[in-house]
Motif scaffolding. Structure first.
Motif, PDB file in Angstrom:
ATOM      1  N   ARG B   9       0.828  -1.210   0.000  1.00  0.00           N
ATOM      2  CA  ARG B   9       0.000   0.000   0.000  1.00  0.00           C
ATOM      3  C   ARG B   9       0.860   1.256   0.000  1.00  0.00           C
ATOM      4  N   ILE B  10       2.006   1.198   0.679  1.00  0.00           N
ATOM      5  CA  ILE B  10       2.912   2.353   0.647  1.00  0.00           C
ATOM      6  C   ILE B  10       3.433   2.553  -0.774  1.00  0.00           C
ATOM      7  N   GLU B  11       3.826   1.458  -1.400  1.00  0.00           N
ATOM      8  CA  GLU B  11       4.355   1.543  -2.772  1.00  0.00           C
ATOM      9  C   GLU B  11       3.302   2.064  -3.744  1.00  0.00           C
ATOM     10  N   ALA B  12       2.027   1.831  -3.385  1.00  0.00           N
ATOM     11  CA  ALA B  12       0.946   2.359  -4.229  1.00  0.00           C
ATOM     12  C   ALA B  12       0.683   3.840  -3.927  1.00  0.00           C
ATOM     13  N   GLY B  13       1.434   4.391  -2.966  1.00  0.00           N
ATOM     14  CA  GLY B  13       1.308   5.822  -2.674  1.00  0.00           C
ATOM     15  C   GLY B  13       0.165   6.171  -1.745  1.00  0.00           C
ATOM     16  N   GLU B  14      -0.368   5.178  -1.016  1.00  0.00           N
ATOM     17  CA  GLU B  14      -1.480   5.457  -0.100  1.00  0.00           C
ATOM     18  C   GLU B  14      -1.003   6.273   1.093  1.00  0.00           C
ATOM     19  N   ARG B  15      -1.554   7.452   1.238  1.00  0.00           N
ATOM     20  CA  ARG B  15      -1.098   8.319   2.318  1.00  0.00           C
ATOM     21  C   ARG B  15      -1.417   7.787   3.698  1.00  0.00           C
ATOM     22  N   ARG B  16      -2.558   7.096   3.844  1.00  0.00           N
ATOM     23  CA  ARG B  16      -2.887   6.558   5.172  1.00  0.00           C
ATOM     24  C   ARG B  16      -1.912   5.469   5.583  1.00  0.00           C
ATOM     25  N   ALA B  17      -1.497   4.665   4.604  1.00  0.00           N
ATOM     26  CA  ALA B  17      -0.520   3.603   4.894  1.00  0.00           C
ATOM     27  C   ALA B  17       0.818   4.226   5.268  1.00  0.00           C
ATOM     28  N   LEU B  18       1.176   5.286   4.553  1.00  0.00           N
ATOM     29  CA  LEU B  18       2.430   5.979   4.858  1.00  0.00           C
ATOM     30  C   LEU B  18       2.398   6.549   6.279  1.00  0.00           C
ATOM     31  N   ALA B  19       1.293   7.205   6.622  1.00  0.00           N
ATOM     32  CA  ALA B  19       1.160   7.794   7.957  1.00  0.00           C
ATOM     33  C   ALA B  19       1.265   6.707   9.025  1.00  0.00           C
ATOM     34  N   ARG B  20       0.640   5.561   8.752  1.00  0.00           N
ATOM     35  CA  ARG B  20       0.659   4.474   9.721  1.00  0.00           C
ATOM     36  C   ARG B  20       2.080   3.925   9.883  1.00  0.00           C
ATOM     37  N   ALA B  21       2.798   3.835   8.761  1.00  0.00           N
ATOM     38  CA  ALA B  21       4.173   3.331   8.794  1.00  0.00           C
ATOM     39  C   ALA B  21       5.090   4.293   9.549  1.00  0.00           C
ATOM     40  N   ILE B  22       4.872   5.581   9.382  1.00  0.00           N
ATOM     41  CA  ILE B  22       5.708   6.544  10.109  1.00  0.00           C
ATOM     42  C   ILE B  22       5.434   6.450  11.609  1.00  0.00           C
ATOM     43  N   THR B  23       4.154   6.252  11.964  1.00  0.00           N
ATOM     44  CA  THR B  23       3.832   6.048  13.377  1.00  0.00           C
ATOM     45  C   THR B  23       4.573   4.814  13.903  1.00  0.00           C
ATOM     46  N   LEU B  24       4.663   3.806  13.055  1.00  0.00           N
ATOM     47  CA  LEU B  24       5.370   2.574  13.443  1.00  0.00           C
ATOM     48  C   LEU B  24       6.856   2.850  13.703  1.00  0.00           C
ATOM     49  N   VAL B  25       7.519   3.565  12.801  1.00  0.00           N
ATOM     50  CA  VAL B  25       8.946   3.821  13.010  1.00  0.00           C
ATOM     51  C   VAL B  25       9.183   4.791  14.163  1.00  0.00           C
ATOM     52  N   GLU B  26       8.150   5.558  14.519  1.00  0.00           N
ATOM     53  CA  GLU B  26       8.315   6.480  15.645  1.00  0.00           C
ATOM     54  C   GLU B  26       8.134   5.788  16.990  1.00  0.00           C
ATOM     55  N   SER B  27       7.592   4.581  16.967  1.00  0.00           N
ATOM     56  CA  SER B  27       7.319   3.882  18.215  1.00  0.00           C
ATOM     57  C   SER B  27       8.608   3.338  18.832  1.00  0.00           C
ATOM     58  N   GLY B  28       8.640   3.317  20.144  1.00  0.00           N
ATOM     59  CA  GLY B  28       9.800   2.791  20.850  1.00  0.00           C
ATOM     60  C   GLY B  28       9.592   1.350  21.292  1.00  0.00           C
ATOM     61  N   ARG B  29       8.382   0.803  21.082  1.00  0.00           N
ATOM     62  CA  ARG B  29       8.097  -0.577  21.527  1.00  0.00           C
ATOM     63  C   ARG B  29       8.915  -1.575  20.729  1.00  0.00           C
ATOM     64  N   ALA B  30       9.395  -2.607  21.393  1.00  0.00           N
ATOM     65  CA  ALA B  30      10.308  -3.573  20.759  1.00  0.00           C
ATOM     66  C   ALA B  30       9.656  -4.251  19.552  1.00  0.00           C
ATOM     67  N   ASP B  31       8.380  -4.651  19.689  1.00  0.00           N
ATOM     68  CA  ASP B  31       7.744  -5.354  18.566  1.00  0.00           C
ATOM     69  C   ASP B  31       7.506  -4.392  17.395  1.00  0.00           C
ATOM     70  N   HIS B  32       7.219  -3.126  17.725  1.00  0.00           N
ATOM     71  CA  HIS B  32       7.069  -2.118  16.659  1.00  0.00           C
ATOM     72  C   HIS B  32       8.403  -1.891  15.949  1.00  0.00           C
ATOM     73  N   ARG B  33       9.491  -1.846  16.728  1.00  0.00           N
ATOM     74  CA  ARG B  33      10.819  -1.667  16.142  1.00  0.00           C
ATOM     75  C   ARG B  33      11.115  -2.807  15.171  1.00  0.00           C
ATOM     76  N   ALA B  34      10.787  -4.015  15.590  1.00  0.00           N
ATOM     77  CA  ALA B  34      11.058  -5.181  14.735  1.00  0.00           C
ATOM     78  C   ALA B  34      10.232  -5.088  13.445  1.00  0.00           C
ATOM     79  N   ASP B  35       8.960  -4.704  13.586  1.00  0.00           N
ATOM     80  CA  ASP B  35       8.100  -4.536  12.403  1.00  0.00           C
ATOM     81  C   ASP B  35       8.648  -3.434  11.494  1.00  0.00           C
ATOM     82  N   ALA B  36       9.094  -2.324  12.116  1.00  0.00           N
ATOM     83  CA  ALA B  36       9.610  -1.197  11.337  1.00  0.00           C
ATOM     84  C   ALA B  36      10.846  -1.617  10.542  1.00  0.00           C
ATOM     85  N   THR B  37      11.738  -2.347  11.216  1.00  0.00           N
ATOM     86  CA  THR B  37      12.961  -2.793  10.546  1.00  0.00           C
ATOM     87  C   THR B  37      12.623  -3.715   9.377  1.00  0.00           C
TER      88      THR B  37
END
Lengths: 342, 342
Positions: B9-37
């Motif tokens: 969805r990010i590759e398709a340029g969906e802004r909501r997916a992008l926003a959600r992904a940025i929230t993911l990389v901003e998270s400090g939780r270990a499982d979020h970090r793993a997902d972000a990586t």
């Protein structure tokens, strides 16, 4: 190396043994490091405690003349005085051995004095550990006063203050401009400001400058570990040996007050913990520059630069390798490390 | 979390997916970090490359007005523009979501623009990783221009410059004093200085200021990755939309020159390596604050404070425990980490 023999001779106050031990702690060789650590562990349960005095001042303020005069006054009272120099800028000149010996000509010939020049080290971190360990060695050798001198440059004052029981700042007489030139951070770590050169034509200026600094000190926040009246500003004349006895009385009064209030021991405990944590951080980062971790870092760094892996994923991978390689790396070193009790 | 779905969805340029992904990389939780990586690993082989533009300027210089006008000009040309804000000082206010949306009112409603406020983070290190990863996500989402804005405070410019292909410095019209207020370090990382507010009463002052800056730039050492004439100073008027097209032409010309000379790719490779090494250092030190290493550090710290062990010996002991505990610590985390190819 016979650590026990060296330790015994240091405890007997042998200056040659002390000088050799300081050379040992200044060495970067792994086997020397292991010997140094073992030696310091062996010496840590000493009864005597020296007064550790940090001293800073910009070039030209008369530090050498002050140390020479102050040191001779103390040895004249039967005290044994060690002088250590910390000069991060001396890395270029490769140390200042000749300089230190000639600039304190009389003190360097005094049998109750021990002068050690700044080691030729480029990294402040390395200088910190070596200086801290040299202080411990001087204390173990029974010196009553360990004076640690640093130039008024960069972070070296803060570093020395984290090793000292008292911190002196030597200042030149002068107007408002000079006053502002002293950074607030340095003012805040100083216990006693000494305005030097209170003699001849500069006497009146020195007195006025001292009053200005005293005023500035009153604006600083009161520190819990200070009795009434500290930090304070005083005038001295190193060339006329004036005010040195008064300054020494104030240092002793402050140290006594802190001892009785429990601040003296608490400060040393805090400092030990501070250096332990600093050593841990430095040790972790230093290992990145050593094989085999360094090689793993270079390999992953290339893959990152090529875009084959993201920086974050590569960093996680390196951390795992760091842990595995670090443990494997350690094994061959162990047989060389002498037991602290050897 | 379905990483593959989010990536698609990010590759398709969906802004909501992008926003959600940025929230993911901003998270400090270990499982979020793993997902972000894992997400970033999945997205790294993208074909499109955005032009990453760093922008700095002190408060009051008109950054918001400039970004709004410049961004709308770009979207008007059919380009997709992402705006990321890095503001270490926003930690106190808990981010500036409302501020960012209202201060770029028209751009924030433009379907071809994506505005992301500064995360509420206190550590510049954490902000660096999150910003860097957010840039990667915007690039993966097909944005043509990623504008990373920072305030002219502390080290944030250097950090943003290490993530950007070009660096702009927005300046106010003014006399010699303002000129001196710009730190030499910032001048040296800037590719284009834009003197804003070249309109109305300030037009003449802006022109003169621009000439002053141009003179100052000529005194700087020539950089290998710069063509003739760069770095350069120009005037713009964000409120009158004047000079923006010219500034954009210059940015494109510089980027094109660097691409052809190979500097563009080399700079990105260097930056990736730089961040990899920074992440490694930060990761090593961060583990000191996590259990079980943190507990070992506290125990040894107490022993050091009590004088039962020297700081150096304790640090060596901790390093061994760090390696052992670190490996043991890692194990339970692994099952949670999704495979990058999942």
């Amino acid at each position: 190396m016979d650590i026990e023999d060296l330790a015994t001779r240091i405890e007997a106050g042998e200056r040659r043994a002390l000088a050799r031990a300081i050379t040992l702690v200044e060495s970067g060789r792994a086997d020397h490091r292991a010997d140094a650590t073992a030696l310091l562990e062996r010496l840590k349960d000493r009864p005597a405690q020296a007064l550790r005095i940090g001293l800073s001042g910009t070039p030209g303020v008369g530090k050498s003349t002050f140390i020479e005069a102050f040191g001779l006054m103390l040895t004249g009272q039967g005290l044994r005085v060690a002088v250590l120099a910390v000069d991060p800028s001396s890395a270029r000149s490769g140390g200042s051995i000749l300089g230190d010996k000639t600039r304190m000509e009389h003190l360097s010939r005094d049998p109750n004095a021990f002068i050690r020049p700044s080691p030729a080290q480029s990294q402040l971190g390395g200088v910190a550990r070596r200086t801290r360990e040299a202080i411990d060695l001087c204390e173990a050798a029974g010196f009553h006063v360990v004076l640690v001198e640093t130039v008024g440059v960069g972070q070296s004052e803060t570093m020395v203050a984290e090793m000292a029981d008292l911190f002196l700042l030597l200042l030149a007489p002068g107007g408002g401009d000079e006053l502002q030139g002293v950074k607030r951070g340095i003012m805040e770590i100083a216990d006693i400001l000494l305005v030097n050169k209170a003699d001849g034509d500069l006497r009146a200026t020195a007195t006025r400058t001292c009053a200005d600094y005293a005023g500035a000190l009153r604006l600083l926040r009161k520190r819990a570990q200070d009795p009434q009246g500290f930090p304070k500003a005083m005038t001295v004349s190193a060339v006329e040996h004036a005010g040195l006895d008064k300054a020494w009385s104030e240092m002793q009064a402050l140290a006594d007050w802190r001892r009785e209030a429990g601040h003296f021991a608490a400060r040393r405990a805090d400092q030990a913990r501070f250096w332990f944590e600093a050593e841990v951080r430095e040790g972790l980062l230093a290992r990145l520059k050593r094989e085999p971790v360094r090689g793993a870092m270079a390999t992953l760094g290339r893959q990152v630069a090529e875009g084959a892996i993201t920086p974050t994923a590569a960093a996680e991978e390196l951390l795992i390798q760091y842990l595995q390689l670090g443990l494997a790396d350690r094994a061959p070193d162990d047989p060389q490390s002498p037991s602290p009790k050897a």
